[in-house]
Scaffold this active site. Structure first.
Site, PDB file in Angstrom:
ATOM      1  N   HIS C  56       0.823  -1.209   0.000  1.00 44.44           N
ATOM      2  CA  HIS C  56       0.000   0.000   0.000  1.00 44.44           C
ATOM      3  C   HIS C  56       0.862   1.267   0.000  1.00 44.44           C
ATOM      4  O   HIS C  56       0.358   2.348   0.279  1.00 44.44           O
ATOM      5  CB  HIS C  56      -0.904   0.025   1.228  1.00 44.44           C
ATOM      6  N   HIS C 218      -6.855  -4.602  -1.445  1.00 46.40           N
ATOM      7  CA  HIS C 218      -6.114  -5.865  -1.357  1.00 46.40           C
ATOM      8  C   HIS C 218      -6.349  -6.745  -2.566  1.00 46.40           C
ATOM      9  O   HIS C 218      -6.254  -7.968  -2.480  1.00 46.40           O
ATOM     10  CB  HIS C 218      -6.498  -6.616  -0.083  1.00 46.40           C
TER      11      HIS C 218
END
Ligand SMILES: Nc1ncnc2c1ncn2[C@@H]1O[C@H](COP(=O)(O)OP(=O)(O)O)[C@@H](O)[C@H]1O
Ligand SMILES: Nc1ncnc2c1ncn2[C@@H]1O[C@H](COP(=O)(O)OP(=O)(O)O)[C@@H](O)[C@H]1O
Ligand SMILES: [Mg+2]
Ligand SMILES: [Mg+2]
Ligand SMILES: [Mg+2]
Ligand SMILES: [Mg+2]
Lengths: 206, 332, 332, 206
Positions: C56, C218
Site C-alpha cells: 500500500h 487488497h
C-alpha cells in the site's frame, strides 16, 4: 485549370478528409516505432485548418496555404506540426499570384521540401516524411510539362512508393531512431501521411 | 480502454481544469494550456519554462513553484506543445531578466520550443535554451536525433530553478542546467507497454517473461528485448550502462533517482534502490542525495528508470535549496 | 511475473533494505521489519504506530516522521504484521507517554494488533487503539467484519500525528483519530486487478469494458461489476456513495483525497479531482484541503479512491501543522 | 497407540507438508474472494514451525502444540495466523500429560475451536474455517469411543465436507464478507486448510 485559391482550398480539404479517415492507421504505424500520436495529431491539426479556412478570404493559393501552415503549427505540435506547418507556409509563400501553373507549383513544392529539410535536418534514407516528399517533388517537377494533373499524379505515385520503401530503412531521425535496427520492417507514419496529402492533391487536380 | 477519462481528446484540458481546482498557488491558463506560478512574473528573476507532451506527470506541472519552474507547458499526451503555448508561458514568466527554456531532446520539442523562442525574441524577450539528452540507451550521434531527454530533466529543473531563485542571470541559469545535463545519465527498463488515451491499447505486446531494455518515456519499444531478469541484475544493467557513457571515479559524489514509469509499485522501486546503492558503494561512489518514486512517468507503464548525476559542491548546494512544488518539496 | 523483484518471499525484506539505504532520518530494524523515526523514542511524546500488509506504499512507511507516525510495521504483501513486530515497534517508540495504534479494520490487523497491545500491556506500556473503517462500499454491520480501513488512514495518521507532536495525551490522540475516522468516508473503483508477487498473476479478470465498483485495497473484487463509465460518472458515484453514508450539509468544510491505487496516471487523478470539486461545490461544501496522488495503493492496480473528511477548525489546524515525511511534507 | 509428543510432532509435520503441497491451491482460493495470500501465509508459518520443532524437547503432546501455536502467531500474520496459532495453543494447553486418549484429544480440539470462535467471533455458516472445524470437532468427539484413528478419520471427513459446503455460503466474516453476495460460489480458503490439517491428523493416527 490552373492552381488557384479554390484549388488550394480543395487540396487542403481533401487532405484533411484523407488524414481524418486514416487517422487510426497513422496512429497505429506510429505506435510500432513511435509514440502513437501521428494520426491524432494530424486529425486535430487538419480539423483546425478546415475551420480556419471556412470563410477565409484569399486572393490566391498562396494565402490559403500560408494559413494552412500557420494553423498546423498552432494546433498539431509534435514533430509533424512544425514540419508540415513550415512546408505549407513555404509552399504558400512561393505562390504569390492569383494562380499558379504546374511549373510554379513544382517550384513551390520544392520550397516546401527545403523547409522540412532545413528544420528537421533529415536526408533521404533517414526514414522520414522526406522519403515520400523528396521523390514526389522530383516526380512533380519532371512531369510538370504535362500539366498539373499528370504532375500531381506522378507526385502521388512517387510519394506512395517512397512511403512504402521506408519500411526497409533504419531510422536515423525522429523517434523511430531510438529503436535502432528494430525500426526496420515498419513503414514510417510521416511518410505515409505525406503520401496521403499528395494523393489528395492528385485527386483535386485530376 | 481502461482509463478514468471522458473522451480522449479532452484528457489534457480536463486534467488541467483539475489542477486549477486543486492548486491555488498555481495559475492555470486553460485557454493556452499552461501552468504558471501564481506570483509570476517576478521582476528581475529569470523565468524558467519547461514543457513537453503530457503523460509524464508530475513532470512538468508538478514542478512549478518556488525554487523550480515558473511555468510548465503541457502538450497533448506524448505530443510536444505548440509554439503559441510556449510563447504564452514565456511571456507570462518574463520579469525582464530573460527566460530559460528547458527542452527535452525530441525532434518535436526542439522545433516547437525553437519557434517559440524566435517569436519571443521578436517580442523582445531573450530566451536561453537548455537541451536535456541524458538517456544513454540511445547512441549519441550527430547523424541521428541523438539521445532522449528523460529523468535528468528533474535534476536540471531543480538545480537551475534554485539558481534562478537566487537571482542569477539567464546565461548562468542556462549554464548550470547544461552542466547538470552533461553530468547526468539515465537508463530505463519496461515490463509492460503503456496505453495512450487516443490509441486505447498498449503500444506493444510483451510476453509475460520478457522485458524491454533501454526504453524511453513515450511508450516506444526499447533498444532490445530480453528475458526478464531478477531486480538485482536489472539494477546492475542500468548502473553499468550509465557508467559506461558517463564514467565516475572512486570518491565521486552523485545525486541518484530511481524513478517509476507509472505502473510500478513503490515497494519495487525501493527494492531496486537498495541494489543501486550497493552497486555504487562498491564503485566507491557516494550517493549524496536521492529520489525514489514516480517523477517522470510514461502514463501507466510498468517500468523503472535510473538517473545518476555527478555532483560538486555547487550542484549539491542548489539541490538542497528550498523547493515548494506539488511534486518536490523541502526546506520550506 | 512482471515485477522488479528477486524472489517473492524476499520482496518486503529487500524493499526495507532499500528504505534503510535511502533514508537516514529513518531507523529500519531489518530483524523485526519495522521503520522507526531516527529520533524515537521521544520522552514524553505519545508514540504513534501504524502498520498492515505491505503493498500500500507510501502507506505506512512513507508517513513516518515529524508530525505523523513514529513507527510503521509492514507485514508481508497484503498480510497483517505479526504481534512480535508490532510489539517491537511499540517498545521502540514508547517515550513514557503511552502508544497509540492506528489499525485498519481487517480481521487480521485487528487480531495481531490486539495481541501486541496485550503483550505491550504486560510490558507496562499503555496502548490505545484507533480503528479505521471508512470504506462506505461495505455495509456497516455488527454481524460481519464491518467496513474496511482505507484512504482515511492517511487523514487519521496526519491529524493524530500532529496532535501527538503537540504533546497531547494518548487518550486525546486516540480520540482525535477516532473523530477523523468517524467524519470520513471512502469509495474506490478499479479498472484492473493487481498482481501480488506470491500469486504472480492478476487476482481477477476484468473485461476491457468493465470496472469493479466498491473495491478495497487488497486486490479483491468489488461489490459489483459494471460497464466502464466516463470519469465524470465515476466521480459522481463515489461522491454520492460517500455522502449517503456520511451526509454533509451546505456550508460544511472538508478535506478530500483523490487517491490512485498504484497503476493510474496522475493526469487521470487530476481529471477526477476536477469533477469531484465541481460536485462538492454544487453541494455547497467547501474543500479546505486536498491530496491528489498515490497515497494508499494496492500494488499496481489501476483504480482510484475518493476520501472525504468533514473538518472543523481543530482538524484543519492539525492538518495544516508541519509534517516531514517522505510521503507527505509541508510547513517545515 | 495414544496421542503423545511424537504423534503431535508427526501431526504438525504432516500438516506442514500438506499445507506446503497445497499452498498454490489455497492461495488461488484466496485470490477469488480474498487477497491471495492464504497458502503463502500458512506455508511460511508451518515451515517455521517445522524448524522450531526440530530438536525441540517436549515431555508431552501439549508442549509440541503450544510451541506450534506460538510459532504460527509469530510467523503467519493475517487473520489465519492468530486464529490457527491460538487454536494450537489452546489444544496444547488442554493436553497436560505425556499422552492423551481420544476423549482427551477431542476435548482439547473443542478448546481449539473455542479459541478461534472467541478471537474471530465467527459462527458456523459465516463461511470461515469454523465451518470445517466445528463439524470436525463434533465428529471427533462422537467417534472418540472408537479410538483415536476412527475419531480422527471421522473428523477429517467432516472437515472436508464442511469445507466443501462453504462454497454455497455468503461470507459474513473475513475478507470475503466485503464481496457480499459475490462471495457465494467459492470455497473458503481457511476452511480448506482446516480440512488439510485434520486430514493430516487422520493420516498420522491411522
Ligand atoms: N527530423 C525529421 N525530419 C523530417 N521528418 C521527421 C523528422 N522527425 C520526425 N519526422 C517525421 O515525423 C513523423 C512523426 O510525427 P508525429 O508522430 O506527429 O510527431 P512525434 O514524433 O513528435 O510524435 C515521423 O514519422 C517522421 O516522418
Ligand atoms: N473472523 C474469523 N473467524 C474465523 N475465521 C476467519 C475469520 N476471518 C477470516 N477467517 C479465516 O481466515 C481465512 C483467511 O486467512 P488468510 O488469507 O491467511 O488471512 P487474511 O484474510 O488476513 O489475508 C479465511 O478463509 C477464513 O477461513
Ligand atoms: Mg508520434
Ligand atoms: Mg508525439
Ligand atoms: Mg492477507
Ligand atoms: Mg488472505
Amino acid at each position: 485549370m490552373n492552381f488557384d485559391a479554390d484549388a488550394a482550398r480543395a487540396w487542403v480539404v481533401a487532405a484533411a478528409a484523407a488524414v481524418t479517415e486514416n487517422a487510426d492507421h497513422l496512429t497505429q504505424l506510429d505506435s510500432a516505432i513511435g509514440d502513437a500520436d501521428h494520426g491524432v495529431n494530424l486529425k486535430r491539426g487538419f480539423t483546425a485548418v478546415t475551420a480556419a479556412l471556412d470563410g477565409f478570404a484569399a486572393d490566391g493559393p498562396g494565402a490559403v496555404l500560408v494559413k494552412t501552415g500557420t494553423t498546423l503549427i498552432s494546433k498539431v505540435g509534435g514533430a509533424s506540426g512544425p514540419l508540415y506547418g513550415s512546408a505549407f507556409r513555404a509552399i504558400g509563400k512561393a505562390l504569390d499570384g492569383p494562380e499558379a501553373d504546374a511549373a510554379a507549383l513544382g517550384a513551390a513544392l520544392r520550397d516546401g521540401l527545403a523547409a522540412i529539410r532545413k528544420l528537421g535536418a533529415a536526408a533521404p534514407g533517414d526514414k522520414t516524411m522526406v522519403d515520400a516528399l523528396d521523390p514526389a517533388v522530383e516526380a512533380f517537377v519532371a512531369a510538370a510539362p504535362d500539366g498539373l494533373g499528370p504532375a500531381a499524379e506522378a507526385a502521388a505515385q512517387a510519394a506512395e512508393a517512397g512511403a512504402k520503401a521506408t519500411a526497409e530503412l533504419q531510422a536515423r531521425k525522429g523517434r523511430a531512431s531510438y529503436l535502432g535496427a528494430r525500426s526496420v520492417g515498419h513503414q514510417d507514419p510521416g511518410a505515409t501521411s505525406t503520401a496521403l496529402i499528395l494523393r489528395a492533391l492528385a485527386t483535386v487536380l485530376d | 480502454m481502461k482509463k478514468f477519462i471522458n473522451a480522449p481528446e479532452d484528457v489534457v484540458r480536463e486534467a488541467l481544469a483539475g489542477v486549477a481546482a486543486a492548486h491555488s498557488d498555481l495559475r492555470v491558463d486553460l485557454e493556452n494550456q499552461i501552468i504558471v506560478r501564481a506570483d509570476a512574473p517576478r521582476s528581475g528573476k529569470v523565468g524558467l519554462v519547461s514543457g513537453g507532451g503530457s503523460g509524464h506527470e508530475p513532470l512538468h506541472g508538478g514542478f512549478v513553484g518556488r525554487g523550480m519552474l515558473d511555468a510548465a507547458v503541457p502538450g497533448e499526451v506524448f505530443t510536444s506543445p505548440v509554439p503559441d503555448q510556449i510563447l504564452a508561458a514565456t511571456q507570462a514568466v518574463n520579469g525582464g531578466a530573460g527566460v530559460v527554456h528547458i527542452v527535452k531532446n525530441y525532434t518535436g520539442d526542439v522545433m516547437n520550443f525553437q519557434m517559440a523562442a524566435e517569436l519571443a525574441a521578436d517580442d523582445g524577450i531573450t530566451v536561453e535554451s537548455v537541451l536535456v539528452d541524458d538517456d544513454v540507451a540511445v547512441e549519441d550521434s550527430t547523424w541521428t536525433a541523438g539521445r532522449r531527454g528523460t529523468g535528468a530533466t528533474v535534476f536540471v529543473e531543480k538545480i537551475a530553478g534554485a539558481l534562478a531563485e537566487e537571482g542569477a542571470s539567464a546565461a548562468d541559469v542556462a549554464a548550470i542546467g547544461r552542466k547538470v545535463n552533461e553530468n547526468s545519465g539515465s537508463f530505463a527498463v519496461a515490463l509492460t507497454a503503456c496505453t495512450t488515451p487516443a490509441a486505447g491499447k498498449p503500444g506493444f505486446d510483451l510476453p509475460d517473461d520478457e522485458m524491454e531494455v533501454g526504453v524511453g518515456i513515450h511508450g516506444e519499444p526499447g533498444r532490445r528485448r530480453e528475458k526478464l531478469q531478477p531486480a538485482k541484475q536489472i539494477a546492475a544493467t542500468a548502473v553499468e550502462s550509465i557508467l559506461a557513457a558517463k564514467p565516475l571515479q572512486r570518491g565521486d559524489r552523485v545525486i541518484v533517482m530511481v524513478n517509476g514509469l507509472g505502473g510500478t509499485p513503490q515497494i519495487e522501486l525501493y527494492l531496486l534502490y537498495g541494489h543501486v546503492a550497493a552497486l555504487l558503494a562498491d564503485a566507491g561512489v557516494e550517493i549524496v542525495h536521492k529520489l525514489v518514486g514516480n517523477y517522470v512517468t510514461s502514463l501507466d507503464m510498468a517500468g523503472m528508470s535510473l538517473t545518476i548525476c555527478r555532483a560538486d559542491d555547487e550542484l549539491i548546494r542548489l539541490w538542497e535549496a528550498p523547493v515548494v512544488t506539488h511534486g518536490l518539496r523541502w526546506g520550506a
